[in-house]
Design an enzyme around this catalytic site. Structure first.
Site, PDB file in Angstrom:
ATOM      1  N   LYS A 128       0.830  -1.217   0.000  1.00  0.00           N
ATOM      2  CA  LYS A 128       0.000   0.000   0.000  1.00  0.00           C
ATOM      3  C   LYS A 128       0.859   1.259   0.000  1.00  0.00           C
ATOM      4  O   LYS A 128       0.610   2.202  -0.748  1.00  0.00           O
ATOM      5  CB  LYS A 128      -0.923   0.040   1.246  1.00  0.00           C
ATOM      6  N   ARG A 156     -10.170   0.904   8.082  1.00  0.00           N
ATOM      7  CA  ARG A 156      -9.721  -0.442   8.443  1.00  0.00           C
ATOM      8  C   ARG A 156     -10.804  -1.293   9.065  1.00  0.00           C
ATOM      9  O   ARG A 156     -10.541  -2.442   9.407  1.00  0.00           O
ATOM     10  CB  ARG A 156      -8.575  -0.315   9.442  1.00  0.00           C
ATOM     11  N   ARG A 192      11.890  -5.824   5.267  1.00  0.00           N
ATOM     12  CA  ARG A 192      11.632  -4.380   5.116  1.00  0.00           C
ATOM     13  C   ARG A 192      12.488  -3.586   6.119  1.00  0.00           C
ATOM     14  O   ARG A 192      12.689  -3.992   7.246  1.00  0.00           O
ATOM     15  CB  ARG A 192      10.163  -4.068   5.386  1.00  0.00           C
ATOM     16  N   ARG A 223      -1.375  -8.810  13.085  1.00  0.00           N
ATOM     17  CA  ARG A 223      -1.864  -7.802  12.126  1.00  0.00           C
ATOM     18  C   ARG A 223      -2.655  -8.489  11.005  1.00  0.00           C
ATOM     19  O   ARG A 223      -3.685  -7.994  10.574  1.00  0.00           O
ATOM     20  CB  ARG A 223      -0.683  -7.000  11.555  1.00  0.00           C
TER      21      ARG A 223
END
Ligand code: AP5
Ligand code: MG
Length: 222
Positions: free
Chosen positions: A13, A88, A124, A168
């Site tokens: 995203k 969300r 990441r 998550r």
């Protein structure tokens, strides 16, 4: 024009949001980035959000919605904006529609399998200073550990630990169906294959944006 980017953690995203922002001259609003900045600065908002974020849970809907409401009042959002990580859950969808019902919408869910997500998130790195995102495998910085843009040091996000990523993902799966059903009913929903190079994924999004908004978008920059 409001571009809403849905997708599990690590689906791209932020990466795609930046590419859309550059090409179509729209501001990208990432609630995750705003919250991380608040935590870094130890503001009251940051202190309130820290425990939820590090556990992989959602921060209170009203708090997050008020951040978005403040941001979209700014002049640069008049022609439209990109939402990365908001809404969300279905309550946030309703809060968004209450705060701004003037924008024509397009909603993308960037879809990536779970095993790819885990690989992407463990590799990441983000800049501790400007928040730029890297990946030590697919998009490494020129000098290891150093941000190409500002020279800041690269760190791993606190919530990119495997056990938090799993939480998550669980939260995402629990909330997303109702959101997708809502946007499908509105006829604005598109699922995008999030695998391939950054550019390949972007082309899938871009072609739909151009198709839907051809008369309205700011002329894309080459
Ligand atoms: P947030 O910051 O929004 O995190 P997220 O949704 O979990 O998503 P990520 O930022 O982890 O992933 P991304 O999809 O942006 O992927 P990226 O482009 O970086 O939210 C964090 C937390 O804040 C939440 O858990 C919650 O606590 C709180 N929060 C935020 N918004 C909230 C809200 N609305 N309500 C309540 N709480 C909220 O890419 C990932 C990696 O993959 C990068 O290294 C990238 O380089 C790489 N990559 C990207 N694309 C590709 C590709 N095509 N091929 C190979 N690698 C790729
Ligand atoms: Mg992100």
């Amino acid at each position: 024009m409001r571009v809403i980017l849905l997708g599990p953690p690590g689906s791209g995203k932020g990466t795609q949001g930046e590419m859309i922002a550059k090409k179509f001259h729209l501001p990208r609003i990432s609630t995750g980035d705003i919250l991380r900045e608040a935590i870094k600065k130890e503001t009251p908002l940051g202190l309130a959000a820290k425990a939820e974020m590090s556990a992989g849970h959602l921060v209170n809907d009203e708090i997050v919605a008020s951040l978005v409401a403040e941001r979209i009042k700014k002049a640069d959002c008049k022609q439209g904006y990109i939402l990365d990580g908001f809404p969300r859950n279905i309550n946030q969808v309703r809060l968004l529609e209450k705060m701004d019902n003037s924008q024509e919408e397009i909603v993308f869910e960037i879809s990536v399998p779970e095993e790819v997500i885990l690989d992407r998130l463990t590799s990441r790195r983000i800049c501790s200073s400007c928040g730029a995102v890297y990946n030590i495998i697919t998009s490494p910085p020129q000098r290891p550990g150093i941000c190409d843009l500002c020279g800041g040091s690269l760190i791993q996000r606190d919530d990119d630990r495997a056990e938090v990523v799993r939480e998550r993902l669980r939260v995402y799966e629990a909330e997303i169906k109702e959101i997708i059903d809502h946007y499908k009913e509105k006829g604005v929903f598109y699922r995008i294959n999030g695998q391939g190079t950054f550019e390949e994924v972007f082309q899938r999004i871009e072609s739909l944006l151009v198709l839907k908004f051809k008369t309205k978008i700011n002329q894309p920059k080459e």
